[in-house]
Design an enzyme around this catalytic site. Sequence first.
Site, PDB file in Angstrom:
ATOM      1  N   GLU A 134       5.990   5.645  82.864  1.00 42.50           N
ATOM      2  CA  GLU A 134       5.745   4.214  82.725  1.00 42.50           C
ATOM      3  C   GLU A 134       6.015   3.758  81.288  1.00 42.50           C
ATOM      4  O   GLU A 134       5.555   4.388  80.326  1.00 42.50           O
ATOM      5  CB  GLU A 134       4.287   3.916  83.133  1.00 42.50           C
ATOM      6  CG  GLU A 134       3.863   2.472  82.995  1.00 42.50           C
ATOM      7  CD  GLU A 134       4.723   1.514  83.817  1.00 42.50           C
ATOM      8  OE1 GLU A 134       5.002   1.809  84.984  1.00 42.50           O
ATOM      9  OE2 GLU A 134       5.113   0.460  83.269  1.00 42.50           O
ATOM     10  N   THR A 149       8.926  -2.292  86.965  1.00 43.09           N
ATOM     11  CA  THR A 149       8.814  -1.016  87.684  1.00 43.09           C
ATOM     12  C   THR A 149       9.529  -1.060  89.025  1.00 43.09           C
ATOM     13  O   THR A 149      10.233  -0.119  89.410  1.00 43.09           O
ATOM     14  CB  THR A 149       7.334  -0.672  87.945  1.00 43.09           C
ATOM     15  OG1 THR A 149       6.701  -0.426  86.703  1.00 43.09           O
ATOM     16  CG2 THR A 149       7.199   0.551  88.817  1.00 43.09           C
ATOM     17  N   HIS A 155       0.881   1.869  80.051  1.00 40.92           N
ATOM     18  CA  HIS A 155       1.314   0.530  80.479  1.00 40.92           C
ATOM     19  C   HIS A 155       0.636  -0.489  79.584  1.00 40.92           C
ATOM     20  O   HIS A 155      -0.509  -0.304  79.188  1.00 40.92           O
ATOM     21  CB  HIS A 155       0.905   0.310  81.944  1.00 40.92           C
ATOM     22  CG  HIS A 155       1.455  -0.952  82.557  1.00 40.92           C
ATOM     23  ND1 HIS A 155       1.047  -2.212  82.167  1.00 40.92           N
ATOM     24  CD2 HIS A 155       2.376  -1.145  83.526  1.00 40.92           C
ATOM     25  CE1 HIS A 155       1.701  -3.123  82.872  1.00 40.92           C
ATOM     26  NE2 HIS A 155       2.528  -2.500  83.696  1.00 40.92           N
ATOM     27  N   ASP A 193      10.982   3.943  83.050  1.00 40.00           N
ATOM     28  CA  ASP A 193      11.287   2.812  83.941  1.00 40.00           C
ATOM     29  C   ASP A 193      11.834   1.588  83.212  1.00 40.00           C
ATOM     30  O   ASP A 193      12.751   0.932  83.684  1.00 40.00           O
ATOM     31  CB  ASP A 193      10.106   2.453  84.854  1.00 40.00           C
ATOM     32  CG  ASP A 193       8.874   1.939  84.137  1.00 40.00           C
ATOM     33  OD1 ASP A 193       8.775   2.142  82.910  1.00 40.00           O
ATOM     34  OD2 ASP A 193       8.007   1.349  84.804  1.00 40.00           O
ATOM     35  N   HIS A 194      11.269   1.260  82.046  1.00 41.89           N
ATOM     36  CA  HIS A 194      11.702   0.062  81.319  1.00 41.89           C
ATOM     37  C   HIS A 194      11.020   0.064  79.956  1.00 41.89           C
ATOM     38  O   HIS A 194      10.199   0.938  79.687  1.00 41.89           O
ATOM     39  CB  HIS A 194      11.366  -1.225  82.076  1.00 41.89           C
ATOM     40  CG  HIS A 194       9.927  -1.265  82.546  1.00 41.89           C
ATOM     41  ND1 HIS A 194       8.870  -1.493  81.688  1.00 41.89           N
ATOM     42  CD2 HIS A 194       9.378  -1.046  83.768  1.00 41.89           C
ATOM     43  CE1 HIS A 194       7.740  -1.446  82.375  1.00 41.89           C
ATOM     44  NE2 HIS A 194       8.011  -1.159  83.640  1.00 41.89           N
TER      45      HIS A 194
HETATM   46  C1  GP9 Z   1       1.952  -1.250  89.123  1.00 43.16           C
HETATM   47  C2  GP9 Z   1       2.789  -0.515  88.158  1.00 43.16           C
HETATM   48  C3  GP9 Z   1       3.204  -1.365  87.008  1.00 43.16           C
HETATM   49  O1  GP9 Z   1       1.677  -0.558  90.283  1.00 43.16           O
HETATM   50  O2  GP9 Z   1       3.823   0.136  88.766  1.00 43.16           O
HETATM   51  O3  GP9 Z   1       4.258  -2.184  87.258  1.00 43.16           O
HETATM   52  P1  GP9 Z   1       5.000  -2.940  86.055  1.00 43.16           P
HETATM   53  O4  GP9 Z   1       4.035  -3.939  85.484  1.00 43.16           O
HETATM   54  O5  GP9 Z   1       5.372  -1.921  85.034  1.00 43.16           O
HETATM   55  O6  GP9 Z   1       6.188  -3.569  86.669  1.00 43.16           O
HETATM   56 MN    MN Z   2       6.506  -0.146  84.784  1.00 46.42          MN
END
Ligand code: GP9
Ligand code: MN
Length: 694
Positions: A256, A302, A421, A480-481
């Site tokens: 993440e 995500t 996150h 992911d980003h």
């Molecule tokens: C939520 C998690 C976060 O389930 O995958 O999503 P994001 O905010 O990174 O798009």
């Molecule tokens: Mn994410």
Amino acid sequence: MEKINKLWSAKMGFFLLALILFWMKTYVIYISEFSLGVSNALQHFLLFINPLSSGLILLGFALFFKGKRFGITLLVIDTLLTLFMYANIIFYRDFGNFITIQTLMQTDNAGTIGKSFFSLAKWHDFLYLLDLVVLGVLFTKWKANWSPARLSLRKPFAVLASGVIVFTVNLGLAEMDRPQLLQRVFDNNYIVKYLGAPNFAVFNTMQTVKASAKRSMASSEDITDVENYTNKKYAEPNAEFFGKAKGKNIIKIHLESFQSFLIDFKLHGEEVTPFLNSLVHDESKNFTYFDNFFHQTGQGKTADAEFLLDNSLYGLPQGAAFVTKGTNTYQSLPAIMDQKQDYTSAVFHGDEKSFWNRNQVYKYLGVDKFYDASYYDMSEDKVINYGLKDKPFFKQSMPILQELDKKEGPFYAHMMTLTHHYPFILDEGDETIESAETGDGTVDRYFQTARYLDESLKQFFEDLKEQGLYEDSVIMIYGDHYGISENHNRAMSEIMGEEITPLKNANLQRVPFMIRVPGVDGQGINHEFTGQADVMPTMLHLLGIDAKNFIQFGTDMFSKEHKAFVPFRNGDFMTKEYSYVKGKFYDASGEVIEEPTEEMKERKDQVHYELSLNDEVLNGDLLRFYEPYENWEPVDPNDYRYGKASEEENGNHNDKQEGADETEKNEDKNADVVKEPMEKKTEDTAVEKQKENE
Ligand code: GP9
Ligand code: MN
């Protein structure tokens, strides 16, 4: 008393009574039937207030009718609203989601609900009819008092206008708490929480109508241009790698918000992510690490990353394809692996299953199992921010992985971490590195959650080795980003020791990608320019399945013909020699190219063309016209069913879900108990989170 009685029994009084009863009933239903994740005072206020506007507008419509027809119309509308709410209650008890046009059109849903109605209905449900009974009785008593004439038109119009005003204020406050609520559509629960179930239904209908207009205008010919393009872009497999992963378990780990600048980064003289660094620099070269790999996500964050990796399609310029194109036809990696090589695919994620519409869209991607929050022990000490902390997440996932391993056929497991996150908070005791000292809390804490994630990976690798799941598995790790947005350029320039220009920011969109294939020597660090869309064709070739037949915008990263330009969702792109960022070309040294060559301009046009083809595929649902190979079986969403609670309540509907039951029995968890702590912790950060999503 007499006077009061007279007021209530007048038409306006009867309307007001119906309105208040509808309002209170709806509020009680919100609180008792749905888990909407209300986390702060404003959200609670909005939840309370939001039935008012739909009540004023919908019930207010009855005020246009004369005499007792007014009362009948009011009762009919109120009954329809009650039926609508009740249908949602039953649907939610079964699917943990609200009714949408898409889910209704999925015929099996209606069928299943029909069959299980009696197990889903509860004895107290009759209370939801009480207000209608009271109103019915009062109607028979009071109707004689009502003049047969129509109310002066001013009154109903004033009621409708006040409904519109209340709605506008409601929406304004909702957008304050969660910017871009309607553009990005994170979760149907959010829209109901902020705007109410009737407004959600209207919103969903509008969206569906808009989307279906685009979809119905598309025809089978439209796929030809796309096919020609992707055929031309296709890169031949590299014989050294082709088929080397066939039949092996695949463990794909989602990091993440992890940006590549963290790799080898030292804070206070200390490595932030020593474990990941050790994989990158492993002497025996177990892994191949792509240091010029970029994320290609848009607003879907995500969800877009997941989408890119399993479909080799980009997300959309606005919103998340997971949500707005969640019922399209896809020829996704999990489905292909299942059909071609009998893989069982599973997603592991310690968050609510409905976030990013996962529990719906996964059915269209052919994901066999979805281990969401309800499968995990989510007690308070194990949860932070969005959900389960990464260390307990990996720990608790181990027995499920072992169970999957016992099944016939290999597995494709997607482990999605969460702790690193925004806003990057940790419990005391989980911090093992000092924060940075830029004065920007987000940037400062970013290194601490990254360290926590790194430690959780180390522990996971040890457990995999101990359980004999490491040696013969393909392990794939990807970011992911970004985690640090452009809003933090000042602090980031302090960290990086240089100004964060638009080009530098684009360069910071690198996220890690590393892979280990048993029996294949890793290459150490590979500098090829690659992106998330390239992962699926790479995987297919590793599995020994030719990517040529599929509509994919990426190309095999190991192929000698790999197309080394990386489009971003906003039309910018990166290559080794030059890049195009926010309207300007730059050379490799970062200088602006005043006079770009023809080749550069053509590349730019190509990127834009590619993205537009992608959007045509999604908006026109074009893959429904495409058969990748003879005997391809289109994914049937009705074959899939997720969520521990629904499995327990309704028996196991999904033959593909069998097998995990053993593991589940070992875990003493309950979905409803789970929600409490997670929502509480999410609350304070939810607002910040959306602000962060700029
Ligand atoms: C939520 C998690 C976060 O389930 O995958 O999503 P994001 O905010 O990174 O798009
Ligand atoms: Mn994410």
